[in-house]
Structure formats: C-alpha cells, structure tokens
Motif scaffolding. Structure first.
Motif, short mmCIF file in Angstrom:
data_model
loop_
_atom_site.label_atom_id
_atom_site.label_comp_id
_atom_site.label_asym_id
_atom_site.label_seq_id
_atom_site.Cartn_x
_atom_site.Cartn_y
_atom_site.Cartn_z
N PRO A 70 0.81 -1.24 0.00
CA PRO A 70 0.00 0.00 0.00
C PRO A 70 0.83 1.27 0.00
CG PRO A 70 -0.19 -1.17 2.09
CD PRO A 70 0.46 -2.10 1.14
N MET A 74 0.36 4.05 -2.96
CA MET A 74 0.01 5.46 -2.79
C MET A 74 0.70 6.33 -3.84
SD MET A 74 0.25 5.63 1.38
CE MET A 74 0.02 7.40 1.50
N CYS A 77 -0.69 5.16 -7.64
CA CYS A 77 -2.00 5.65 -8.10
C CYS A 77 -1.92 7.11 -8.53
CB CYS A 77 -3.07 5.44 -7.03
SG CYS A 77 -2.83 6.36 -5.50
N GLY A 128 -0.92 0.01 -7.29
CA GLY A 128 -1.56 1.32 -7.21
C GLY A 128 -2.04 1.79 -8.57
N SER A 409 -7.98 7.01 -4.77
CA SER A 409 -7.20 5.78 -4.63
C SER A 409 -6.03 5.97 -3.67
CB SER A 409 -6.67 5.33 -6.00
OG SER A 409 -7.73 5.03 -6.88
N PHE A 410 -5.42 7.16 -3.71
CA PHE A 410 -4.33 7.49 -2.78
C PHE A 410 -4.82 7.37 -1.34
CE2 PHE A 410 -2.01 10.53 -0.16
CZ PHE A 410 -0.69 10.22 -0.44
N TRP A 413 -5.28 3.68 -0.40
CA TRP A 413 -4.03 2.99 -0.12
C TRP A 413 -3.36 3.52 1.13
CZ3 TRP A 413 -3.21 -1.56 -1.74
CH2 TRP A 413 -3.73 -1.97 -2.98
N GLY A 414 -3.55 4.80 1.43
CA GLY A 414 -3.04 5.32 2.69
C GLY A 414 -3.70 4.63 3.87
N TYR A 417 -2.36 1.08 4.12
CA TYR A 417 -1.04 1.05 4.75
C TYR A 417 -1.15 1.19 6.26
CZ TYR A 417 3.54 2.48 6.32
OH TYR A 417 4.72 2.57 7.03
#
Length: 469
Positions: A70, A74, A77, A128, A409-410, A413-414, A417
C-alpha cells in the motif's frame, strides 16, 4: 454537426450476439488487473508465518513489509492518474503489469530485507496503478445500465486472485516441512506472481483504449466505433452520447485547470464522498483479516495447517459473494448495499470482540470465530469491496477523472497502509477484543455516512452523474 459511424450495420440477431462478446472480452481482460491486486494482497497471508524466520524480523518490521504494497501503491496511483489523463489508460496498464511481475521475482530471490522491501514497493507501484486505472477504464467503456456490474468484475478478479493465492499458499505450506517453508516455501509463494503479471500484459493487446479518453484527444470516430461495439444502442444514441461527452469536456476546459475544477462545489463534494468511501473500505478491517487470517485463526485455536485451509475457505467465500454483488449492484443500487453492508460488518466485528473476550474459548467458540470472519467477508464483498471502486470510478468529471480518481485511490491505499502496519501492533498492545471493537465502530460510522451523504448513481450515465452533483 454530429458525426456518424462508418461501422457496418448488423441485423438484430447479429447485434445481440456480437456486441456483448466484445464488451465481455474487454472487461474480462481489464479486470484481470484486479487479479494482480488480489494475488499480492493474499500472498503475504501465507508468507507472514514463515518470512520472519529468514530475516529475524520484529512484529513492527514484519508489519512494515506487509505495508510496503500500500505504501508503494500510494505513489503508483498518483502517477497513474496523472499519466492516464495524458497518455491513456491502456498504456499505463501495460506498465503496471511489468512492475508487478518484476516485484514477484525480486521478492522471491531477495537476499536481504532491503531487497525484499524494494521489491514490495515496486509491486506497490504496479498495484496502485492497476487499482486506479482498471475501475476507471471499465466505467468509461461500459454502458450505463450494466456499469456497476462491469466495474464489480474488478472486485471479482481481486477476490479470485486472493482465492488462487490462498490455495497456492496452502498447497506449498501443507506439503512441506516447516524448515523448508521458512527457507524456500515463502519464496515460491512470491515467485508464482509472475504468472498473472505476464498473463495480464499479454491480453492487454486485445482491448481498445477508453472511448472517453479518445474523445478528450479529439479521436471521436475511433471512440464512436468502440462505443458501438460494446453497446446495444442505436447509432443515433451513440452519437448523442459522444456529443454529451464532448459538451462536458468543453465545460471543464472552460472552468480552468485541474485544481480550479476540483474545488468547484459539485466536484468538491463528489471527491469528498469518494475519498471518505475509499478510507472507509479499509476501516472495515478486511485488509487486516486478509493479510493476517492464518494468525487470527491460530489465535482462535487452529493449528498452522488448519489455519491455511480455513484461509482458503475465506477466498472461496469472497469469489461467491462478489458474484452476488455483481448481480445486485445495478438492481438494488449502490446506497442500499453499502449502508447495510456496513451495519452487517459491524455486528460481526462486535461479536468477534465478544468471542475473544472469553478467557477460555471452547471448540464451539473457535468455530464461531471462523464463521464470523467468513460472514464479515461476505458482507464486505457484497457491499464495500466492489462498491467503493464503483463510486470512485463514476462520480468524477470526464476531463479530470484519471487524476481525481487517483486522489481517492491514494486515500484508500493510505488507509490500507495504516491498517496493515498497525494491525499486528494493535493485536499485541490492545488485544483482540479492542482491535475488533474499533473496526466495528468504524463500520457503523460508514453505514451512517452513506445514509446521510450519498445520492444514488445507479442507472445514470457518467455525464448525468456529473450534471446532478
């Protein structure tokens, strides 16, 4: 003056037979990108029991390596979102497939923790990119009446990838000694990732570019031909849709640059909802369960071999209930599934917290824990699993959809993570009870968020959604 298509007219019988095949092929190939995501999400659940032995890792370092995907995603993406609007969706999917395959090889042969981390980060870049590009691409190429189902196929591919890797993990782990698995087995789990990476790369040659991207680059005729092949609509309806896309692009061009468009009232709210739904998807606890399922099952009383087999069962459940989601998303709508899915997961998490609060868990409690995790997974796949990707892919304006989707998407994924990094430490420091209770509270909050903030988008074209904000 509206352009007309040069495509050869088909009879009614030919029309119904030919077009769905092309749409099915296109969506199938694109959705395979989700297989990469699913495979990598699941591979760590098998390797986590053995990988620490090779490099003598602490729980914090192990959590960091699990979270490298992830973390890399970040960045991936954001790169994909920007370049997708500049050079196209399809080309960037090729790049993501290459990164993923190289990552699998790198992890498999890694002689040190540093190389392992670098390889995982490279895989994260690819994942990503895929997670931004594939739902976006499918939403842009699919007719509005089946768009939710088609984007849902991405989540089906994710679930299938998870199931496949769970099966691979179980076969490797249960047919060899513990010593072999600690030295070689986990490397074989990673090496197998090269297969879906190469498959995705090769099949991408069979599919077209996104028609809405082509229109943004003034390739209207090519876009019209693609839209005709993936739809039952008449030539006039296709022409009208092309003009609608062009009108929306003109309006966005007149509004100024990307950041000026983002802060417009309607776009700002759409992006806020997309980002919040992205974060909420991970606060369901599903990534924690996916990465650490064998650990959870062992805590509930299962042995290592049994935990691997039970993890395979979770993978199978994912595939079954994503298929259910695909059948219902366009019929029941996004709002109903997301809201009640959140409440259902909350109940499962609170019951899990109760089970782990018992000082002496009986065999019946062990079975109940496994059942609750399976039910939680079912609710997730019927709602937030694919639902979050559907919302991200369809709520944002044409001209900036790639870049705006990458911001959502960021955020996703944040959150992924944070969850994968913190979950093992939460288990160590807070214990099972509070860990699951916290996820349960978030599930309640997300159900309420959907109820109060989200307006239904099912059955509307991307341009109609944009106009209604």
């Amino acid at each position: 003056m509206k352009a007309t298509t040069n495509a050869t007219p088909l009879s009614s019988k030919e029309h119904k037979r030919a077009y769905p095949k092309y749409l099915t092929l296109t969506v199938f190939v694109a959705a395979l990108g989700g297989l990469l995501f699913g495979y990598d999400q699941g591979v760590m659940s098998g390797a986590v029991s053995f990988i620490g032995h090779s490099f003598k890792m602490s729980s914090g370092l192990l959590g960091f390596i699990s979270g490298c995907i992830p973390l890399g995603a970040m960045v991936g993406c954001l790169i994909a979102g920007y370049l997708a609007d500049k050079i196209g969706r399809k080309l960037m999917m090729f790049v993501s497939a290459i990164f993923f395959a190289l990552s699998g090889v790198g992890c498999a042969v890694a002689p040190s923790v540093g190389i392992l981390i670098a390889s995982r980060l490279l895989g994260g870049l690819g994942i990503g990119m895929v997670s931004t590009l594939v739902p976006l691409y499918i939403a842009e190429i699919s007719p509005k009446n089946v768009r939710g189902k088609m984007v849902g196929s991405y989540q089906l591919a994710v679930a299938t990838g998870i199931f496949i890797v769970y099966l691979v993990n179980a076969l490797i782990a249960n047919t060899h000694t513990m010593e072999w698995n600690q030295n070689v087995g986990w490397r074989m789990m990673f090496m197998a990732a090269i297969i879906p990476g190469i498959l995705f790369f090769g099949l991408l040659f069979l599919i077209p570019e996104s028609p809405r991207y082509l229109i943004s680059k003034h390739q209207d005729e090519e876009a019209r031909k693609i839209m005709t092949r993936v739809s039952y609509e008449s030539s006039q309806t296709i022409n009208n849709e092309v003009e609608s896309v062009k009108d929306s692009l003109k309006e966005e061009n007149n509004s100024g640059n990307f950041w000026k468009e983002i802060i417009k009232k309607g776009t700002r709210m759409a992006l806020f909802i997309a980002i919040m739904c992205s974060i909420f998807q991970q606060l369901t606890g599903v990534s924690a369960v996916a990465y650490y399922a064998p650990v959870i099952f062992k805590n509930a009383g299962a042995g290592t071999d049994a935990a691997m087999v039970e993890t395979v069962l979770i993978g199978l459940v994912k595939v079954i209930f994503v298929a259910f989601f695909m059948g219902m998303i366009d019929k029941l709508g996004r709002k109903r599934l997301l809201k009640w899915g959140g409440y259902g997961m909350a109940i499962c998490m609170f019951l899990l917290a109760y089970c782990f609060s018992q000082s002496d868990m009986s065999k019946a409690f062990d079975i109940f824990v496994i059942a609750l995790i399976i039910i939680h997974t079912s609710f997730f796949e019927m709602s937030w699993g694919g639902g979050a990707w559907v919302l991200i892919s369809e709520m944002l304006p044409n001209k900036i959809r790639g870049r705006a989707s990458s911001l959502a998407s960021f955020a996703l994924w944040g959150a992924t993570y944070a969850v994968t990094q913190l979950f093992p430490m939460m288990l160590d420091n807070l214990g099972d009870v509070w860990t699951f209770a916290i996820f349960g509270i978030f599930c309640v909050i997300m159900g309420l968020f959907i109820h109060f903030f989200f307006k239904e988008t099912a059955g509307k074209s991307l341009e109609e959604i944009q106009e209604s904000k």
